[in-house]
Design an enzyme around this catalytic site. Structure first.
Site, PDB file in Angstrom:
ATOM      1  N   LYS A  35      14.946 -10.027  46.440  1.00 54.18           N
ATOM      2  CA  LYS A  35      14.081  -9.062  47.133  1.00 54.18           C
ATOM      3  C   LYS A  35      12.863  -8.715  46.276  1.00 54.18           C
ATOM      4  O   LYS A  35      12.843  -8.998  45.065  1.00 54.18           O
ATOM      5  CB  LYS A  35      14.886  -7.792  47.444  1.00 54.18           C
ATOM      6  CG  LYS A  35      15.416  -7.060  46.207  1.00 54.18           C
ATOM      7  CD  LYS A  35      16.470  -6.015  46.565  1.00 54.18           C
ATOM      8  CE  LYS A  35      16.973  -5.304  45.321  1.00 54.18           C
ATOM      9  NZ  LYS A  35      18.146  -4.456  45.623  1.00 54.18           N
ATOM     10  N   TYR A 261     -12.836   6.634  31.652  1.00 55.08           N
ATOM     11  CA  TYR A 261     -13.073   7.722  32.596  1.00 55.08           C
ATOM     12  C   TYR A 261     -12.646   9.075  32.032  1.00 55.08           C
ATOM     13  O   TYR A 261     -11.616   9.179  31.360  1.00 55.08           O
ATOM     14  CB  TYR A 261     -12.290   7.464  33.890  1.00 55.08           C
ATOM     15  CG  TYR A 261     -12.867   6.359  34.740  1.00 55.08           C
ATOM     16  CD1 TYR A 261     -14.222   6.331  35.079  1.00 55.08           C
ATOM     17  CD2 TYR A 261     -12.046   5.340  35.218  1.00 55.08           C
ATOM     18  CE1 TYR A 261     -14.749   5.310  35.867  1.00 55.08           C
ATOM     19  CE2 TYR A 261     -12.566   4.328  36.022  1.00 55.08           C
ATOM     20  CZ  TYR A 261     -13.916   4.313  36.332  1.00 55.08           C
ATOM     21  OH  TYR A 261     -14.421   3.319  37.115  1.00 55.08           O
TER      22      TYR A 261
HETATM   23  C1  LIG Z   1      19.171  -4.711  44.630  1.00 52.11           C
HETATM   24  C2  LIG Z   1      20.597  -4.826  45.026  1.00 52.11           C
HETATM   25  C3  LIG Z   1      21.495  -5.604  44.269  1.00 52.11           C
HETATM   26  C4  LIG Z   1      21.145  -6.232  42.940  1.00 52.11           C
HETATM   27  O1  LIG Z   1      21.359  -5.318  41.890  1.00 52.11           O
HETATM   28  P1  LIG Z   1      21.099  -5.697  40.360  1.00 52.11           P
HETATM   29  O2  LIG Z   1      21.425  -4.470  39.604  1.00 52.11           O
HETATM   30  O3  LIG Z   1      19.647  -6.058  40.266  1.00 52.11           O
HETATM   31  O4  LIG Z   1      21.969  -6.864  40.043  1.00 52.11           O
HETATM   32  C5  LIG Z   1      22.765  -5.787  44.779  1.00 52.11           C
HETATM   33  N1  LIG Z   1      23.148  -5.212  45.948  1.00 52.11           N
HETATM   34  C6  LIG Z   1      22.321  -4.429  46.667  1.00 52.11           C
HETATM   35  C7  LIG Z   1      22.818  -3.802  47.922  1.00 52.11           C
HETATM   36  C8  LIG Z   1      21.032  -4.196  46.239  1.00 52.11           C
HETATM   37  O5  LIG Z   1      20.215  -3.392  46.938  1.00 52.11           O
END
Ligand SMILES: *Cc1c(COP(=O)(O)O)cnc(C)c1O
Length: 365
Positions: A35, A261
C-alpha cells in the site's frame, strides 16, 4: 545522478523477503503489503520483484492501488484492505479482493457481486479484536454464517484480524488477548463452513514477537522495506529506499545575516550554507527545520538551518569540505531513517510514505 531521487534497492528487498520468510514456520505463506506506493518506494517495481520470488498474495489499502498493480501485469491475488462502495466497479474489473469488515460493506458488496452475476467471488472477512479501526465484532459470526448460506455470489477466501501493538512488549497481555479472540472467532466460523478459508493476523513485528499468531499467512509491510521496530531486527534487514540529493548552491554568511523565509536562521558567526533541491513538497516535513533535522554530506552531518521551504532547504556546511554538485544523503543504509524520524517524534513508516511522487524513483540492484 545529480537530482533528488529515491533509490530503490531490489537486492535489499530480496534479502528482506528471504530473511522474513525464514522466520516463518514451514507452510506459512507471505502476503506482501504494498500500500501507499509500496511504503513510498515504488509499489509496481516491488510487486513485480516479489511476484518473481513467489509471494503468495499482495495487499493494498485502496482499490486504485490494486488497479495500478494489475496495469503493470501483476497476476497474483490482491486483497484490498479498505474497499469502498464507490470503488466496487474497479474492484470487479481488476479482479481485486475486498476485505469485508461490517454488515454494511458485506451487504453492499454481496448485492453488487450478485447484480454482476458473480459466483464465488473471493472476499476476506476482517474481525476487530481490539484495534477498533475496521472489523466485524465477534458476536457477528452468526449473522455472517447466515448470509453466506444465502449467497453464491461471494466466497470467503480468508478470515483475518490486525494487531494493535505487536511491536510493543509492554502490551504483551493485550496482544495475547487479541490472539485468543481471533482463535475463538476462527473456531466458531470454520467449524460451520464447508470449506476452509486461510487465516492471518500478523504484521511484521508479530512475525518476530508472536510466532503463535502466524496462522496460515502473515501480512508483511515494513519488514520488506528494511525496518523491524527494534534495533536488533533493523540490523538483520536492509533498507530498500535511499533518499539522496545534491548541492545546488553554496552561500557564505557573515555574522548577523539570515537564511530563508522569515529569517528564521541568523548566522552567529561566519557560516557556509548549502541550498538543496528538496523541500516539504518532496516529503521533508517543516518540522525538520531549524536544526531538528539534518542531512549527511561526505559522511558528516549538516543540520538544516531556517525553515524548510516548499522546494528547497538549507543546511549548515561550515565544517564540511564540499562543493556545489556534491552528493547529499537524507537517509540510506548508513544514515539511519529511524534516527532521523525520531527527531520529530515520527517513525520510519511516516517518513518513507511522505516522499512525494515528485521525487524521481531509481531502481538499483
Ligand atoms: C499496513 C498493514 C499491515 C502491514 O504492517 P507492517 O507493520 O508494515 O508489517 C498489515 N495488516 C494491515 C491490516 C495493515 O493495514
Amino acid at each position: 545522478m545529480a537530482v533528488t531521487r529515491l533509490e530503490i534497492d531490489l537486492n535489499a528487498l530480496r534479502h528482506n523477503y528471504t530473511y522474513l520468510k525464514n522466520k516463518l514456520k514451514p507452510d506459512v505463506k507471505m502476503m506482501a503489503v504494498v500500500k501507499a506506493f509500496g511504503y513510498g518506494s515504488d509499489a509496481c517495481e516491488v510487486a513485480l520483484e516479489l511476484e518473481k520470488m513467489g509471494v503468495f498474495y499482495f495487499s493494498v489499502a485502496y482499490a486504485s492501488e490494486g488497479a495500478a498493480l494489475r496495469e503493470v501485469g501483476i497476476t497474483s491475488p490482491i486483497l484490498v484492505l479498505h474497499p469502498q462502495p464507490d470503488n466496487f466497479p474497479i474492484i470487479l474489473e481488476k479482479c481485486l479482493e475486498p476485505s469485508l469488515y461490517s454488515s454494511r460493506i458485506f451487504n453492499e458488496f454481496n448485492a453488487f457481486a450478485k447484480a454482476h452475476s458473480q459466483q464465488n467471488y473471493p472476499v476476506h472477512l476482517k474481525f476487530n479484536t481490539g484495534l477498533n479501526r475496521l472489523g466485524f465484532s465477534e458476536n457477528e459470526t452468526g449473522w455472517i454464517l447466515d448470509q453466506l448460506q444465502k449467497t453464491t455470489a461471494i466466497k470467503v477466501a480468508s478470515v483475518f484480524s490486525h494487531l494493535a501493538a505487536s511491536d510493543d512488549l509492554a502490551e504483551d497481555n493485550f496482544t495475547k488477548s487479541q490472539i485468543r479472540a481471533f482463535n475463538g472467532i476462527q473456531d466458531s466460523l470454520l467449524s460451520k463452513l464447508a470449506y476452509r478459508p486461510f487465516l492471518h493476523q500478523s504484521n511484521t513485528s508479530a512475525i518476530i514477537n508472536y510466532p503463535e499468531a502466524q496462522f496460515d499467512v502473515v501480512r508483511t509491510g515494513i519488514g520488506l522495506y528494511g525496518y523491524g521496530n527494534t534495533p536488533e531486527e533493523d540490523k538483520m534487514l536492509r533498507p530498500v529506499a535511499a533518499l539522496k540529493t545534491t548541492i545546488s548552491q553554496i552561500h557564505t554568511l557573515q555574522k548577523g545575516e539570515s537564511v530563508g523565509y522569515n529569517r528564521a536562521h541568523i548566522a552567529s558567526a561566519f557560516q557556509r550554507i548549502a541550498t538543496l533541491p528538496i523541500g516539504h513538497a518532496d516529503g521533508i516535513s517543516r518540522a525538520f527545520g531549524n536544526g531538528k533535522g539534518y542531512v549527511v554530506i561526505h559522511g558528516s552531518k549538516a543540520p538544516i538551518v531556517g525553515n524548510v521551504c516548499m522546494d528547497m532547504l538549507m543546511v549548515n556546511i561550515t565544517d564540511i569540505d564540499c562543493q556545489e554538485g556534491d552528493d547529499v544523503v537524507i537517509f540510506d543504509k548508513e544514515v539511519s531513517l529511524v534516527a532521523l524520524a525520531s527527531k520529530i517524534q515520527s517513525i520510519s513508516y511516516e517518513i518513507l510514505t511522505a516522499v512525494s511522487q515528485r521525487v524521481k524513483r531509481v531502481v538499483v540492484r
